[in-house]
Design an enzyme around this catalytic site. Structure first.
Site, PDB file in Angstrom:
ATOM      1  N   LYS A   1       0.996  -1.472  -0.086  1.00 37.25           N
ATOM      2  CA  LYS A   1      -0.450   0.268   0.044  1.00 37.25           C
ATOM      3  C   LYS A   1       0.594   1.484   0.338  1.00 37.25           C
ATOM      4  O   LYS A   1       1.582   1.355   0.755  1.00 37.25           O
ATOM      5  CB  LYS A   1      -1.165  -0.279   1.027  1.00 37.25           C
ATOM      6  CG  LYS A   1      -1.580   1.044   1.538  1.00 37.25           C
ATOM      7  CD  LYS A   1      -2.561   0.965   2.386  1.00 37.25           C
ATOM      8  CE  LYS A   1      -3.069   2.161   2.845  1.00 37.25           C
ATOM      9  NZ  LYS A   1      -4.398   2.167   4.234  1.00 37.25           N
TER      10      LYS A   1
ATOM     11  N   SER B   1      -8.710   2.962   2.754  1.00 40.99           N
ATOM     12  CA  SER B   1      -7.493   3.991   1.963  1.00 40.99           C
ATOM     13  C   SER B   1      -6.652   2.421   1.538  1.00 40.99           C
ATOM     14  O   SER B   1      -6.341   2.817   0.408  1.00 40.99           O
ATOM     15  CB  SER B   1      -7.059   4.507   2.507  1.00 40.99           C
ATOM     16  OG  SER B   1      -6.103   3.981   4.005  1.00 40.99           O
TER      17      SER B   1
ATOM     18  N   SER C   1     -10.033   1.511   6.615  1.00 42.63           N
ATOM     19  CA  SER C   1      -9.050   1.262   5.637  1.00 42.63           C
ATOM     20  C   SER C   1      -9.017   0.054   5.197  1.00 42.63           C
ATOM     21  O   SER C   1      -8.091   0.141   4.369  1.00 42.63           O
ATOM     22  CB  SER C   1      -8.235   2.370   5.479  1.00 42.63           C
ATOM     23  OG  SER C   1      -8.867   3.601   5.455  1.00 42.63           O
TER      24      SER C   1
END
Length: 486
Positions: A79, A154, A178
């Site tokens: 990520k 996210s 997220s």
């Protein structure tokens, strides 16, 4: 030998045994990205040259009988909120488009120390601050089940890349759903760890070199099987560098031995955040599976908390964290807005302003409320092993990038609900620092995945993972989106 959708840890065993080569596995995933990423835009940066060099070294080491660890030679993506040494880390922030960290985030380093090869980064929203993934630097990431829908945020790029078979393992962070929301939207497994058991050092924001680790936020893995969640969590667990000489993390074993002794509470819907009928159906089917396996399922048990009051407390604490990266002018504007507001105004916008404007003494008052909430959850889990509840109240929805989030809405059973309701089920359990494992629960009638949160007491991570393993075996394992299974 199969590579697609294999366990990352199984791939490592085969690489070490010489049944697969690290270089071959890397080229496989690079080819998948070339074929499928154009439509998804999940992987946004590659480090091919260094990855190939390290893969060659991994194969040579395996040939000599060396063992780099449980992820020996496994290529994976990370990520883009996590700093990666020598590889651009943007975090969705235009000012960071050329940011190349000198060191890895602590969690990234633990994957690398276990033998992993970081070959790319996956997309995030601006500052990881939305539950959709898009930013000015890399653009919009799409859902492999339906590209017209969001992949969440996210950790949206991470979950989409896993679901599409572009990577075998990922690393997420969660301060408002997220990890859980993208796992739910993309049909993968994810684990939001108990607060404080994995170091956040090197997460952007706040960024490289910042020693203070934010309240509420946690680190956890995303994967296509529970084995990988559990093994990855074992790698990630541990104190940050400053605390490591004095303490270590030892999570207790699952709180049940046999399914017949498993006590399950189900909180599948609530007026504080009404749940889409298709999501509700899938969660109830999970409860039915556990009941069929012999678990004691209680549809009425609830912790002694007011979910609306909990939401107000959570959002203020959340926005107090976010305010640390905001200019003084924004905090001053928030303080002025709060001073002029009706004291009873807890609308979404004013609730955010209240959190941004929190003084230290006011934060302490909110923290006391949070501690009382944690105590209520602790009492609840004296009689219950796990709670099943929604990750969010809707399946993946069409992209909506209206600049003002407060103007966005989502339809729930034909009624327009505020976009910020996306935080409600996530914050219900996050505010108390509880662990939660997301498990695929089923598909909606129009073919979108639905996940369920399996929640347990603080530090009960192994309990949520044990129940997730039961559900993976007896309810639903990972299923590839149409068109991605080969």
């Amino acid at each position: 030998m199969q590579i697609l959708y294999r366990s990352a840890f199984e791939l490592a065993r085969d690489i070490k045994a010489g049944h697969l080569s690290s270089t071959g596995v890397l080229e496989f995933f690079l080819d998948r990205i070339a074929r499928f990423n154009g439509e998804l835009n999940a992987v946004v940066a590659l480090d091919e040259a260094r990855a190939r060099e390290r893969a060659t070294a991994a194969d040579a080491a395996a040939a000599r009988g060396e063992d780099w660890g449980p992820l020996h030679g496994v290529p994976l993506t990370i990520k883009d909120a996590y700093c990666t040494a020598g590889l651009v880390t943007v975090g969705g922030i235009p000012d960071c488009r050329d940011n190349i960290p000198a060191s890895n985030a602590a969690a990234v380093q633990r994957y690398i120390d276990a033998g992993a090869i970081v070959f790319g980064k996956t997309n995030v929203p601006f500052m990881s601050a939305d539950l959709q993934t898009y930013n000015e630097v890399y653009g919009v990431s799409n859902n492999p089940w339906n590209p017209a829908r969001t992949c969440g945020g996210s950790s949206g790029g991470a979950a989409a890349a896993l679901a599409a078979g572009l990577t075998p393992l990922e690393l997420g962070s969660d301060i408002g759903g997220s990890i859980r929301t993208p796992s739910h939207f993309n049909g993968v497994f994810g684990h939001k760890s108990s607060f404080g058991v994995v170091s956040q050092a090197g997460h952007l924001p706040p960024g490289e070199g910042i020693l203070a680790e934010p309240d509420l936020s946690v680190v956890g893995p995303l994967a296509t099987c529970v084995d990988d969640l559990e093994h990855a969590l074992d790698l990630l667990l541990g104190a940050n560098a400053g605390d490591a000489p004095a303490w270590q993390v030892i999570l207790p074993p699952p709180s049940f031995r046999e399914t017949g002794g498993l006590r399950v509470a189900v909180w599948a819907d609530d007026p504080f955040c009404p749940v889409d009928d298709e999501v509700l159906r899938c969660i109830n089917s999970v409860a039915g599976t556990l009941q069929h396996l012999g678990a004691r399922v209680d549809l009425e048990a609830r912790p002694d908390i007011d979910p609306e009051a909990n939401h107000r407390n959570y959002v203020q604490l959340l926005m107090a964290v976010m305010a640390g990266a905001m200019p003084d002018s924004v905090r001053e504007m928030a303080a002025e807005a709060v001073a002029a507001a009706d004291p009873a105004d807890y609308s979404d916008g004013m609730l955010q302003m209240r959190g941004i404007a929190l003084s230290h003494s006011a934060w302490q008052q909110q923290n006391e409320i949070r501690l009382r909430t944690r105590a209520a959850w602790s009492r609840f889990f004296e009689d219950v092993d796990v709670l099943l509840c929604p990750c969010v109240h809707v399946p993946a929805f069409p992209h909506d990038h209206a600049p003002d989030m407060l103007q966005r809405t989502l339809p729930v059973n034909g009624v327009a609900r505020p976009y910020m309701d996306l935080l409600r089920w996530a914050g219900l359990t996050l505010n108390a620092y509880l662990p939660a494992t997301v498990v695929p629960a089923g598909l909606t009638l129009d073919g979108l995945p639905v996940g369920v949160q399996v929640v347990s007491r603080y530090l009960g991570d192994r309990t949520t993972l044990a129940v997730a393993r039961l559900l993976e075996r007896h309810h639903r394992a990972f299923t590839a989106p149409p068109g991605y299974a080969q």
